[in-house]
Design an enzyme around this catalytic site. Structure first.
Site, PDB file in Angstrom:
ATOM      1  N   ASP A  82      29.530  10.268   2.124  1.00  0.00           N
ATOM      2  CA  ASP A  82      29.590  10.182   3.588  1.00  0.00           C
ATOM      3  C   ASP A  82      29.106  11.510   4.196  1.00  0.00           C
ATOM      4  O   ASP A  82      29.555  12.584   3.790  1.00  0.00           O
ATOM      5  CB  ASP A  82      31.054   9.908   3.986  1.00  0.00           C
ATOM      6  CG  ASP A  82      31.206   9.511   5.441  1.00  0.00           C
ATOM      7  OD1 ASP A  82      30.251   8.952   6.004  1.00  0.00           O
ATOM      8  OD2 ASP A  82      32.300   9.739   5.995  1.00  0.00           O
ATOM      9  N   HIS A  83      28.208  11.433   5.141  1.00  0.00           N
ATOM     10  CA  HIS A  83      27.713  12.613   5.866  1.00  0.00           C
ATOM     11  C   HIS A  83      27.205  13.727   4.949  1.00  0.00           C
ATOM     12  O   HIS A  83      27.635  14.891   5.076  1.00  0.00           O
ATOM     13  CB  HIS A  83      28.792  13.178   6.808  1.00  0.00           C
ATOM     14  CG  HIS A  83      29.113  12.253   7.942  1.00  0.00           C
ATOM     15  ND1 HIS A  83      28.279  12.080   9.020  1.00  0.00           N
ATOM     16  CD2 HIS A  83      30.166  11.435   8.148  1.00  0.00           C
ATOM     17  CE1 HIS A  83      28.804  11.180   9.854  1.00  0.00           C
ATOM     18  NE2 HIS A  83      29.948  10.772   9.344  1.00  0.00           N
ATOM     19  N   ASN A 252      32.497   2.028   9.356  1.00  0.00           N
ATOM     20  CA  ASN A 252      33.218   3.146   8.722  1.00  0.00           C
ATOM     21  C   ASN A 252      34.622   3.325   9.276  1.00  0.00           C
ATOM     22  O   ASN A 252      34.807   3.370  10.501  1.00  0.00           O
ATOM     23  CB  ASN A 252      32.443   4.447   8.951  1.00  0.00           C
ATOM     24  CG  ASN A 252      31.260   4.589   8.025  1.00  0.00           C
ATOM     25  OD1 ASN A 252      30.920   3.660   7.304  1.00  0.00           O
ATOM     26  ND2 ASN A 252      30.640   5.750   8.046  1.00  0.00           N
TER      27      ASN A 252
HETATM   28  P1  13P Z   1      36.741   7.080  12.205  1.00  0.00           P
HETATM   29  O1  13P Z   1      37.109   8.475  12.556  1.00  0.00           O
HETATM   30  O2  13P Z   1      36.621   6.225  13.442  1.00  0.00           O
HETATM   31  O3  13P Z   1      37.642   6.453  11.206  1.00  0.00           O
HETATM   32  O4  13P Z   1      35.261   7.105  11.562  1.00  0.00           O
HETATM   33  C1  13P Z   1      35.072   7.438  10.212  1.00  0.00           C
HETATM   34  C2  13P Z   1      33.645   7.675   9.863  1.00  0.00           C
HETATM   35  O5  13P Z   1      32.727   7.378  10.599  1.00  0.00           O
HETATM   36  C3  13P Z   1      33.378   8.281   8.559  1.00  0.00           C
HETATM   37  O6  13P Z   1      32.035   8.563   8.379  1.00  0.00           O
HETATM   38  O1  G3H Z   2      33.089  11.322   9.460  1.00  0.00           O
HETATM   39  C1  G3H Z   2      34.070  11.932   9.162  1.00  0.00           C
HETATM   40  C2  G3H Z   2      35.071  11.338   8.237  1.00  0.00           C
HETATM   41  O2  G3H Z   2      36.191  10.905   8.965  1.00  0.00           O
HETATM   42  C3  G3H Z   2      35.424  12.305   7.146  1.00  0.00           C
HETATM   43  O3  G3H Z   2      36.296  13.277   7.608  1.00  0.00           O
HETATM   44  O4  G3H Z   2      35.170  15.312   6.738  1.00  0.00           O
HETATM   45  O5  G3H Z   2      37.572  15.378   7.442  1.00  0.00           O
HETATM   46  O6  G3H Z   2      36.891  14.199   5.358  1.00  0.00           O
HETATM   47  P1  G3H Z   2      36.490  14.642   6.738  1.00  0.00           P
HETATM   48 ZN    ZN Z   3      30.991   9.168  10.116  1.00  0.00          ZN
END
Ligand code: 13P
Ligand code: G3H
Ligand code: ZN
Length: 307
Positions: A82-83, A252
């Protein structure tokens, strides 16, 4: 079942009008709760790991925990970054066995986002790995990226971006944001924009970040037992259901998992002041994650019995 890529999940999700949950995982209890819900609902799953999760748990631990979950549960499960902030992180997890990565160049100037995304696509596709990219910016905090104002995705630019980069799915900004405070006033998503993007990219899977619904019963429970989470507001479930029925194939969810665990643990500890065995409060927290995710799969994502 071995780790799968989102390819078949998304083809079916697009054709049948549902979405697959992209659930953020950070520890064993979260992974177990999500996997139990997936098995109960016979739903495909995407388990996703942020940079923060890698720092907290360690990539090796997370991968091994997910593998243990896969050995116990016969489900199509995708392991997703993720990201991803740069090429090196994406390469690292691809080499480590992830089946899907997100390269998030959304904070970069357009041409730099394209160049970075192309670089990741080339390496990932060589290794049979799926690539999600992002165009447009969500308001709120994205791990190491803090965006004060959202910039909605431009439909023509989205179509050009996909054509030039070859990314497999695209995260867009249409009004959602990360975290527990998504809307000061009325909750709205720009469905016209989503429809324009879908029309320019027929059959192409769209991703919605920041899509927690911030269940008010968890906010109230947490606040009743000492939290101070005032004014928290998420994306209403009916809007998410509408999105899931469209070109959105991945939704997500992280904040709702955090709220489910924290509210439940606060309540448990307040009601059992003499208990201090973590297995006691983590058991109810894990059950809360399972029930929340099962509800989400059934009534929001529509991914029950789609394996
Ligand atoms: P929320 O903060 O809405 O759960 O989104 C999570 C997300 O987009 C993780 O990439
Ligand atoms: O997009 C963000 C997600 O909620 C992940 O959050 O980077 O704190 O793990 P985090
Ligand atoms: Zn996100």
């Amino acid at each position: 079942m071995p780790i799968t890529t989102p390819k078949d999940m998304f083809a079916r999700a697009y054709a049948e009008g549902f979405a697959v949950g992209g659930f953020n995982v950070n520890n064993m209890e979260i992974i177990q709760g999500i996997m139990q819900a997936g098995t109960a609902e016979q739903s495909p799953l995407i388990l996703q790991v942020s940079a923060g999760a890698r720092r907290y748990a360690g990539q090796e631990y997370i991968i091994k925990l997910m593998e243990a979950g896969l050995a116990e549960n016969d489900l199509p499960v995708c392991l997703h970054l993720d990201h991803g902030q740069n090429f090196e992180i994406c390469k690292d997890v691809i080499d480590g066995g992830f089946s899907s990565v997100m390269i998030d160049g959304s904070h970069l100037p357009y041409e730099e986002n394209i160049a970075l995304t192309k670089q990741v696509v080339a390496y990932a596709h060589d290794h049979g790995v799926w690539v999600e990219a992002e165009l447009g910016q969500l308001a709120g905090v994205e791990d190491d990226v803090d965006v004060e104002h959202s910039v909605y995705t431009d439909p023509d630019q989205a179509a050009e971006f996909v054509g030039r980069t070859g990314c497999d799915s695209l995260a867009i900004a249409i009004g959602t944001s990360h975290g527990a405070y998504k809307f000061a006033g009325e909750a709205k998503l720009d469905f016209d924009r989503l429809e324009k993007i879908a029309a320019l990219l027929p059959g192409y899977p769209i991703v919605l970040h920041g899509a927690s619904s911030v269940p008010q019963h968890f906010v109230e429970m947490a606040n009743q037992y000492g939290a101070e989470i005032g004014g928290a507001k998420g994306v209403p479930e009916n809007l998410l259901r509408k999105a899931a029925a469209s070109a959105v194939c991945k939704i997500n969810i992280d904040t709702d998992i955090r709220l489910a665990m924290t509210a439940t643990i606060r309540k448990y500890l307040a009601e059992h002041p003499s208990h201090f065995d973590p297995r006691q409060y983590l058991t109810v927290a894990r059950d809360a994650v399972r029930d929340m995710v099962a509800h989400k799969i059934r009534t929001v994502l529509g991914s029950s019995n789609k394996i």
